[in-house]
Design an enzyme around this catalytic site. Structure first.
Site, mmCIF file in Angstrom:
data_model
loop_
_atom_site.group_PDB
_atom_site.id
_atom_site.type_symbol
_atom_site.label_atom_id
_atom_site.label_comp_id
_atom_site.label_asym_id
_atom_site.label_seq_id
_atom_site.Cartn_x
_atom_site.Cartn_y
_atom_site.Cartn_z
ATOM 1 N N THR A 78 52.421 -41.157 38.668
ATOM 2 C CA THR A 78 51.359 -41.040 39.861
ATOM 3 C C THR A 78 50.851 -39.822 39.884
ATOM 4 O O THR A 78 51.083 -38.794 38.698
ATOM 5 C CB THR A 78 52.252 -40.932 40.767
ATOM 6 O OG1 THR A 78 53.158 -41.868 41.923
ATOM 7 C CG2 THR A 78 52.132 -39.941 42.066
ATOM 8 N N ASP A 106 57.359 -42.223 48.523
ATOM 9 C CA ASP A 106 56.923 -41.443 49.008
ATOM 10 C C ASP A 106 56.053 -40.727 48.691
ATOM 11 O O ASP A 106 55.480 -39.503 49.623
ATOM 12 C CB ASP A 106 58.010 -40.102 48.197
ATOM 13 C CG ASP A 106 57.407 -39.946 46.919
ATOM 14 O OD1 ASP A 106 57.546 -40.774 46.346
ATOM 15 O OD2 ASP A 106 57.497 -38.926 46.322
ATOM 16 N N THR A 112 56.224 -36.043 42.446
ATOM 17 C CA THR A 112 56.074 -37.614 41.690
ATOM 18 C C THR A 112 57.483 -37.780 41.465
ATOM 19 O O THR A 112 57.844 -37.444 40.466
ATOM 20 C CB THR A 112 55.307 -37.296 40.436
ATOM 21 O OG1 THR A 112 55.572 -38.148 39.510
ATOM 22 C CG2 THR A 112 54.888 -36.253 39.194
HETATM 23 N N1 ASP Z 1 56.958 -41.580 43.436
HETATM 24 C C1 ASP Z 1 55.840 -42.931 43.558
HETATM 25 C C2 ASP Z 1 57.075 -43.647 44.438
HETATM 26 O O1 ASP Z 1 57.944 -43.525 44.709
HETATM 27 C C3 ASP Z 1 56.252 -42.998 41.983
HETATM 28 C C4 ASP Z 1 55.565 -41.673 40.799
HETATM 29 O O2 ASP Z 1 55.724 -41.023 41.048
HETATM 30 O O3 ASP Z 1 55.119 -42.357 39.975
HETATM 31 O O4 ASP Z 1 56.466 -44.602 44.846
#
Ligand code: ASP
Length: 350
Positions: free
Chosen positions: A216, A247, A267
């Site tokens: 992310t 999130d 993230t």
């Molecule tokens: N936080 C993101 C999610 O759960 C994934 C990520 O941070 O890469 O959708």
């Protein structure tokens, strides 16, 4: 005599209260940077032994390009909102990160993107979730603030809104990258093997994915007017299904900004970040417990999130331009620049 004693006690108490206030004021209110910017490109098991020098150089170059984009805007007196959108767009357009082009695949082999944006001056916020054809989800998230009465739009409705606003719409194939598609196939194959041989219920998210890099992207910026903005954009988690939302588009979990305290972009494993209310909790600890940015980010990531079993990290920046990278994974793609132009670009834990 008694009265004099009471007077002296009162003066002493007033003096010590004032001193305490001055000390905590000093701790939190000394400007470090007039303007600053901090970004991430995902956290996870990012190990040097699994990287080629070329791959490492490519990530570092893109992180630097992104952070410099926002830095130039801030240096020239631009707003933190513009800096956040333009910086994130550099990463959304790169196939290296799990946002925009390069987004991970859902179980149904589609890309569903989420993003959020928050303005620390007004506490206005905008988000889009589960969108399939908006080229820049972060721009759409910001437009939700300026051109709608809502905070969060989802799916087809969010796309309809983006079209009406004249935002760029792309064919869903724009988001396809071979790497991400192969990752999905690997997980599906593994789940199938587990089911065939073990008759065990396949894990919703494969362990490899839980622990591998999330990818992310996020950015927090402080501009010369003292305004903090935070934004986050993602493709979510590989093999997600049933319209799962993480999130990243949730204000208070993936993104939060408040000029009184700080801005945060998260993230990691989204389900845990939602349950911990990571981004808002950092701000709340600063507001109600007078913690410094470092103390608050450390408590939320290393203590609260970790105890729950969550993995990932945050980038955060306070109203005085102090910055913090905090994560409990082996690495986090990250970069920052302060008002002196000092650049930090890192991947692994220090
Ligand atoms: N936080 C993101 C999610 O759960 C994934 C990520 O941070 O890469 O959708």
């Amino acid at each position: 005599m008694k009265n004099i004693f009471y007077c002296l006690t009162l003066i002493f108490l007033l003096f010590s209260c004032n001193k305490t206030r001055t000390t905590s004021k000093k701790q939190n209110d000394t400007p470090t940077n007039e303007f600053a910017i901090i970004i991430h490109g995902g956290a996870g098991t990012i190990l040097k032994k699994n990287m080629t020098p070329e791959k490492e150089a490519a990530y570092k170059a893109k992180l630097e390009e992104a952070v410099r984009t926002g830095y130039e805007i801030l240096k020239n007196g631009g707003s933190s909102g513009d800096a956040v959108v333009k910086t994130i767009q550099v990463m959304e357009e790169s196939p290296l990160f799990n946002a925009g082009k390069g987004a991970v695949f859902t179980h149904e082999e589609t890309n569903e993107l989420d993003a959020s944006f928050m303005d620390g001056k007004t506490l206005n916020a905008g988000a889009v979730a589960g969108v399939k054809d908006i080229k820049s989800p972060i721009e759409a998230a910001r437009t939700v603030i300026t051109n709608s009465d809502h905070v969060m739009l989802s799916g087809a409705g969010a796309s309809q809104f983006a079209k009406e606003q004249g935002l760029e719409i792309v064919d869903p194939s724009y988001f396809y990258t071979e790497n991400r598609f192969k990752s999905l196939q690997r997980i599906k194959d593994k789940q199938k093997t587990e089911l065939d041989h073990d008759d065990k219920k396949a894990a919703f998210y494969d362990a490899d994915i839980k622990n591998s890099k999330y990818g992310t992207v996020g950015c927090v910026a402080l501009d010369k007017d003292g305004n903090i903005t935070a934004g986050t954009s993602t493709g979510g988690m590989t093999n997600k299904r049933w319209g799962r939302i993480g999130d990243s588009p949730i204000i208070g979990s993936g993104t939060y900004a408040n000029n009184k305290t700080c801005g945060v972009s998260s993230t990691g494993w989204g389900e845990y970040f939602i349950r911990t209310q990571v981004a808002y909790d950092i701000s709340a600890q600063m507001e109600y417990q007078q913690k410094t940015l470092k103390e608050a980010t450390k408590d939320v990531i290393q203590n609260k999130l970790t105890k729950l079993g969550g993995t990932g990290g945050v980038v955060a920046l306070d109203k005085n331009g102090n910055m913090s990278f905090e994560f409990n994974t082996a690495g986090m793609y990250r970069a920052s620049m302060n008002d002196k132009g000092d650049l930090v670009v890192k991947i692994y834990a220090d």
